[in-house]
Write a protein that holds these residues in place. Structure first.
Motif, PDB file in Angstrom:
ATOM      1  N   GLY A  61       0.938  -1.041   0.016  1.00  0.00           N
ATOM      2  CA  GLY A  61      -0.156  -0.016   0.030  1.00  0.00           C
ATOM      3  C   GLY A  61       0.773   1.241  -0.243  1.00  0.00           C
ATOM      4  N   GLN A 121      -4.404  -2.592  -5.008  1.00  0.00           N
ATOM      5  CA  GLN A 121      -4.418  -3.216  -3.986  1.00  0.00           C
ATOM      6  C   GLN A 121      -5.595  -4.156  -3.925  1.00  0.00           C
ATOM      7  N   SER A 167      -8.507   0.694  -0.964  1.00  0.00           N
ATOM      8  CA  SER A 167      -7.051   0.495  -0.699  1.00  0.00           C
ATOM      9  C   SER A 167      -6.749  -0.096   0.446  1.00  0.00           C
TER      10      SER A 167
END
Length: 231
Positions: free
Chosen positions: A70, A184, A100
């Protein structure tokens, strides 16, 4: 000067390669292979104290080391994206941020638990294997599967509202390309489609197929080497 990706086979670092290809950023890959225990090799500890992948080294910034996918995604988009991978519609920025974080904060831990409880019985001594299998199966059925299924249903429903899984989670960037949420979410959903979860919603399958059809993804796959979750 370039960006070095410390790439572990069958790991989250595949999505970093995909992002770099989408952003058209020059990079170099240093390959690492999992051991017989399926864990990352000790050599990765020489790169970062966590000893995991993905990790990048940015030679353009005096060898700066960034870990956690991330953080890597945010770093690359912020410093090298030139407007790419940034949500076009700022009204949907919260969606981009949510997914995310949801990918690693909620979805992936549930999938990892499912994987662990599936592996434990295979590692148990022969005489106690039936007992261990029964215990793990009970825990999985009572606790793990409900967690996995609720999160998969949530994602499937969300994707269904986005063209049945044929649109990006936060609507894409100014050119209609993926944003941070998509990079992600790619790995956990690939893992789910590859067999960790049964009876997946079609919207999730469509979404993963959309990712896999990207020319940049195919280039990343070719450079990264064998990757079980792209089958």
């Amino acid at each position: 000067m370039t960006i070095i990706v410390h790439h572990l086979n069958n790991s989250r670092s595949q999505r970093v390669l995909w992002l770099l290809e989408e952003l058209e950023i020059p990079y170099e890959i240093r390959h690492y292979q999992r051991g017989a225990d399926k864990r990352a090799p000790k050599e990765l500890y020489q790169v970062h104290p966590l000893g995991k992948s993905p990790v990048i080294t940015d030679d353009n910034r005096q060898g700066k080391v960034i870990a956690e996918s991330g953080a890597i995604v945010e770093y690359l988009v912020r410093n090298y994206g030139q407007g790419k991978a940034v949500v076009k519609d700022q009204e949907r920025l919260d969606e981009d941020v949510f997914f995310s974080h949801f990918a690693e904060g909620s979805l992936m831990p549930a999938l990892v638990l499912k994987l662990i409880f599936g592996i434990i019985p295979t590692q148990a001594p022969f005489l106690v294997k039936p007992l261990v299998k029964a215990i793990c199966g009970g825990v999985e059925q009572a606790f793990v599967n409900p967690e996995v299924n609720s999160k998969i249903k949530f994602v499937g429903d969300e994707l269904e509202t986005r063209g049945g899984g044929k649109q990006w989670l936060a609507g894409g960037d100014k050119d209609g390309n993926p944003t941070a949420a998509d990079y992600q979410m790619a790995f956990p959903l690939e893992a789910a489609v590859a067999g960790r979860v049964k009876d997946l919603p079609q919207s999730i399958k469509n979404y993963v197929e959309m990712i896999h059809s990207r020319p940049a993804y195919k280039r990343a796959l070719e450079k990264g080497g064998p990757y079980d979750y792209a089958k």
